[in-house]
Design a protein around this motif. Structure first.
Motif, PDB file in Angstrom:
ATOM      1  N   MET A 394       0.841  -1.202   0.000  1.00 36.36           N
ATOM      2  CA  MET A 394       0.000   0.000   0.000  1.00 36.36           C
ATOM      3  C   MET A 394       0.874   1.250   0.000  1.00 36.36           C
ATOM      4  O   MET A 394       1.816   1.363   0.790  1.00 36.36           O
ATOM      5  N   ASP A 395       0.562   2.190  -0.868  1.00 33.38           N
ATOM      6  CA  ASP A 395       1.295   3.456  -0.931  1.00 33.38           C
ATOM      7  C   ASP A 395       0.811   4.357   0.207  1.00 33.38           C
ATOM      8  O   ASP A 395      -0.395   4.618   0.311  1.00 33.38           O
ATOM      9  N   PRO A 396       1.705   4.847   1.066  1.00 32.39           N
ATOM     10  CA  PRO A 396       1.273   5.733   2.159  1.00 32.39           C
ATOM     11  C   PRO A 396       0.525   6.960   1.669  1.00 32.39           C
ATOM     12  O   PRO A 396      -0.295   7.526   2.402  1.00 32.39           O
ATOM     13  N   ALA A 397       0.794   7.376   0.429  1.00 24.84           N
ATOM     14  CA  ALA A 397       0.119   8.568  -0.116  1.00 24.84           C
ATOM     15  C   ALA A 397      -1.368   8.331  -0.343  1.00 24.84           C
ATOM     16  O   ALA A 397      -2.124   9.288  -0.519  1.00 24.84           O
ATOM     17  N   TRP A 398      -1.789   7.071  -0.320  1.00 21.40           N
ATOM     18  CA  TRP A 398      -3.204   6.772  -0.549  1.00 21.40           C
ATOM     19  C   TRP A 398      -4.021   6.825   0.739  1.00 21.40           C
ATOM     20  O   TRP A 398      -5.239   6.650   0.701  1.00 21.40           O
ATOM     21  N   ARG A 399      -3.360   7.074   1.863  1.00 20.23           N
ATOM     22  CA  ARG A 399      -4.096   7.168   3.123  1.00 20.23           C
ATOM     23  C   ARG A 399      -4.915   8.459   3.144  1.00 20.23           C
ATOM     24  O   ARG A 399      -4.444   9.517   2.722  1.00 20.23           O
ATOM     25  N   THR A 400      -6.132   8.355   3.622  1.00 24.29           N
ATOM     26  CA  THR A 400      -7.044   9.497   3.648  1.00 24.29           C
ATOM     27  C   THR A 400      -7.047  10.160   5.027  1.00 24.29           C
ATOM     28  O   THR A 400      -6.484   9.635   5.986  1.00 24.29           O
ATOM     29  N   GLU A 401      -7.682  11.310   5.106  1.00 21.64           N
ATOM     30  CA  GLU A 401      -7.617  12.134   6.314  1.00 21.64           C
ATOM     31  C   GLU A 401      -8.111  11.403   7.555  1.00 21.64           C
ATOM     32  O   GLU A 401      -7.544  11.552   8.641  1.00 21.64           O
ATOM     33  N   GLU A 402      -9.175  10.598   7.412  1.00 20.31           N
ATOM     34  CA  GLU A 402      -9.726   9.915   8.583  1.00 20.31           C
ATOM     35  C   GLU A 402      -8.981   8.619   8.912  1.00 20.31           C
ATOM     36  O   GLU A 402      -9.245   7.988   9.929  1.00 20.31           O
ATOM     37  N   GLY A 403      -8.036   8.214   8.036  1.00 18.14           N
ATOM     38  CA  GLY A 403      -7.197   7.067   8.342  1.00 18.14           C
ATOM     39  C   GLY A 403      -7.391   5.855   7.459  1.00 18.14           C
ATOM     40  O   GLY A 403      -6.697   4.853   7.632  1.00 18.14           O
ATOM     41  N   GLY A 404      -8.337   5.911   6.503  1.00 25.86           N
ATOM     42  CA  GLY A 404      -8.526   4.794   5.590  1.00 25.86           C
ATOM     43  C   GLY A 404      -7.627   4.927   4.375  1.00 25.86           C
ATOM     44  O   GLY A 404      -6.651   5.688   4.376  1.00 25.86           O
ATOM     45  N   PHE A 405      -7.946   4.177   3.318  1.00 23.26           N
ATOM     46  CA  PHE A 405      -7.169   4.226   2.081  1.00 23.26           C
ATOM     47  C   PHE A 405      -8.118   4.369   0.901  1.00 23.26           C
ATOM     48  O   PHE A 405      -9.107   3.654   0.789  1.00 23.26           O
ATOM     49  N   MET A 418      -6.105  -0.316 -11.339  1.00 22.28           N
ATOM     50  CA  MET A 418      -6.758  -1.152 -10.329  1.00 22.28           C
ATOM     51  C   MET A 418      -8.191  -0.668 -10.177  1.00 22.28           C
ATOM     52  O   MET A 418      -8.536   0.431 -10.618  1.00 22.28           O
ATOM     53  N   ASP A 419      -9.031  -1.473  -9.561  1.00 25.06           N
ATOM     54  CA  ASP A 419     -10.402  -1.041  -9.303  1.00 25.06           C
ATOM     55  C   ASP A 419     -10.413   0.079  -8.271  1.00 25.06           C
ATOM     56  O   ASP A 419      -9.504   0.181  -7.435  1.00 25.06           O
ATOM     57  N   GLY A 420     -11.442   0.912  -8.326  1.00 27.36           N
ATOM     58  CA  GLY A 420     -11.623   1.920  -7.291  1.00 27.36           C
ATOM     59  C   GLY A 420     -12.152   1.262  -6.023  1.00 27.36           C
ATOM     60  O   GLY A 420     -13.086   0.452  -6.086  1.00 27.36           O
ATOM     61  N   PHE A 421     -11.554   1.595  -4.882  1.00 25.58           N
ATOM     62  CA  PHE A 421     -11.940   0.956  -3.625  1.00 25.58           C
ATOM     63  C   PHE A 421     -11.711   1.938  -2.480  1.00 25.58           C
ATOM     64  O   PHE A 421     -10.865   2.830  -2.565  1.00 25.58           O
ATOM     65  N   TYR A 422     -12.478   1.751  -1.425  1.00 24.69           N
ATOM     66  CA  TYR A 422     -12.179   2.414  -0.165  1.00 24.69           C
ATOM     67  C   TYR A 422     -12.119   1.341   0.909  1.00 24.69           C
ATOM     68  O   TYR A 422     -12.936   0.405   0.918  1.00 24.69           O
ATOM     69  N   LEU A 423     -11.123   1.452   1.814  1.00 26.77           N
ATOM     70  CA  LEU A 423     -11.052   0.525   2.941  1.00 26.77           C
ATOM     71  C   LEU A 423     -10.444   1.210   4.147  1.00 26.77           C
ATOM     72  O   LEU A 423      -9.628   2.126   4.026  1.00 26.77           O
ATOM     73  N   ILE A 424     -10.886   0.761   5.309  1.00 25.40           N
ATOM     74  CA  ILE A 424     -10.337   1.255   6.559  1.00 25.40           C
ATOM     75  C   ILE A 424     -10.400   0.121   7.586  1.00 25.40           C
ATOM     76  O   ILE A 424     -11.358  -0.640   7.635  1.00 25.40           O
ATOM     77  N   ARG A 425      -9.334   0.010   8.361  1.00 31.40           N
ATOM     78  CA  ARG A 425      -9.340  -0.944   9.485  1.00 31.40           C
ATOM     79  C   ARG A 425      -9.462  -0.165  10.788  1.00 31.40           C
ATOM     80  O   ARG A 425      -8.757   0.815  11.025  1.00 31.40           O
ATOM     81  N   MET A 426     -10.385  -0.632  11.631  1.00 31.21           N
ATOM     82  CA  MET A 426     -10.626  -0.003  12.934  1.00 31.21           C
ATOM     83  C   MET A 426     -10.561  -1.091  14.022  1.00 31.21           C
ATOM     84  O   MET A 426     -11.130  -2.171  13.848  1.00 31.21           O
TER      85      MET A 426
END
Length: 430
Positions: A394-405, A418-426
């Protein structure tokens, strides 16, 4: 010749089927997955089904280019059924290099075979020949297919014009086939001739029938876009951990986590789709408990070490492999999907053990189905915190403000996207 009778010319069945698919998408707003299950389509030989689907999907990726080339030769736009014949012909000739004479003649015959389009035989013949002459040598320089306004406007607001144009270019290029393998990645790359990706997926080049490739029958790998493999990787299941996979069908993530040693419970509301999960597990010789249920109504009291929710969404991240979606949908129903995602996220809370982990993901490009959902969830559930670890590749630059990717089709463009995706681990506090 004595005894000769006049016979209607034998039609090119893949082209005729491709025209039917285009009409179904454009006029009935059906998705390609539904249209290819029709009795007429299934009656075709396997090679004809494959060719017609390639023709239809390639045409859908280039509708904008085709319309731009056809417009100067049309005094007014004909019925969609006629326009689709013109689109397919121009795309096949100019975009795929098919011989113009054969394609035009065959499409004129296809046009003549239908009462609705028969009066336009002459138009098909004349317009196609003129349009092909005009675009020769210019096709690849023409602007790419734009997303429809219902999707382009909110995405432009979220990402900006430059990014939207890059995403549209990725959609036009289509999608290679990615595999998740259970053995050594380098060995399978050598065996199948693919390219290992940073996240552990294997990307194939030109392939024929998937099920004929080495290792398929033995269940050594399964088809799964590289982006879709990241949510399970982010959950980081360890051997013996209990895992609940919500909305599990068709089972790619279930198999990933079972291969990691997780004790899997796969849940999905659709009995027919769960049959597909069962078939995939049998082929790969992996195990999971299969439950047909709605997570909002499931009465089982168990909690799990890890929960993965791949929630129902607009699927706007998959357009590069499903180019029918922008034409088959019009944006209605997305607000209802967002509300359903919220309800499902709330329902998973009680399924995560204290000290456990939750991954939320959607194959959507729309932030309301990703980043915004995660922000709101974290605001409601203070006992969950964002996991800051970085999944493999995972590229660190793909991390979003709230902490997901945020994953986008234009990422890895030099490798095929690649396909468009959003993911976050909590993680839930212990």
């Amino acid at each position: 010749m004595a005894g000769q009778t006049n016979k209607r010319p034998v039609l090119n069945l893949p082209r005729q089927a491709a025209v039917r698919i285009l009409n179904g998408v454009m006029t009935e707003h059906k998705q390609l997955s539904e249209l290819t299950q029709s009795d007429d389509f299934q009656a075709l030989a396997p090679e004809d089904r494959a060719r017609s689907q390639r023709l239809a999907t390639h045409t859908l990726r280039h509708v904008g280019r085709a319309d731009r080339a056809l417009r100067p030769h049309l005094a007014k736009l004909p019925a969609v059924e006629v326009l689709n014949i013109l689109r397919l012909g121009l795309v096949e000739i100019a975009g795929l290099g098919a011989p113009a004479h054969a394609v035009v003649n065959d499409l004129v015959s296809i046009c003549a075979a239908s009462n609705q389009t028969r009066p336009y035989k002459g138009l098909i013949n004349a317009v196609l020949r003129k349009a092909v002459a005009d675009v020769t040598g210019k096709w690849d320089k023409s602007p790419v297919q734009m997303l429809p306004k219902w999707l382009r406007n909110p995405l432009r607001e979220a990402y900006g014009n430059g990014t939207i144009m890059a995403i549209e270019t990725a959609h036009m290029r289509g999608a290679p086939v990615d595999l998740t393998v259970t053995g050594d990645l380098a060995t399978w790359a050598s065996t199948l001739g693919g390219t290992p990706l940073a996240n552990g997926s294997l990307r194939l080049g030109e392939i024929g029938q998937i099920s004929a490739l080495e290792g398929f029958a033995e269940g050594k790998w399964w088809v799964q876009d590289a982006a879709a493999a990241w949510p399970a990787a982010a959950l980081a299941v360890t051997p013996g951990e209990t895992v609940l996979d919500v909305c599990a069908a068709p089972g790619g993530k279930t198999m990933q986590m079972a291969a990691q040693g997780g004790v899997l419970t796969a849940l999905d509301i659709s009995a027919s789709r769960m049959e597909r999960v069962a078939e995939n597990l049998a082929r790969t010789q992996l195990a999971a408990e299969l439950v047909v249920a709605n997570i909002l109504e499931w009465q089982d009291p168990r909690q799990f070490d890890a929960v993965l929710l791949d929630a129902p969404c607009s699927a706007t991240g998959t357009i590069r492999r499903h180019p029918d979606l922008p034409f088959a949908k019009d944006g209605t129903g997305i607000s209802e999907l967002i509300e359903l995602q919220t309800q499902m996220l709330n329902a998973t809370v009680g399924r995560v053990k204290p000290g456990g982990k939750l991954v939320f993901c959607t194959c959507s490009l729309i932030p309301d189905e990703g980043e915004v959902q995660a922000e709101n969830f974290l605001r409601r559930h203070k006992d969950f915190t964002v996991d800051t670890s970085l999944p493999q590749g995972m590229d660190p630059a793909w991390r979003t403000e709230e902490g997901g990717f945020r994953l986008r089709p234009d990422y890895w463009s030099e490798l095929g996207g690649m396909d468009g995706f959003y993911l976050i681990r909590m993680n839930r506090r212990g």
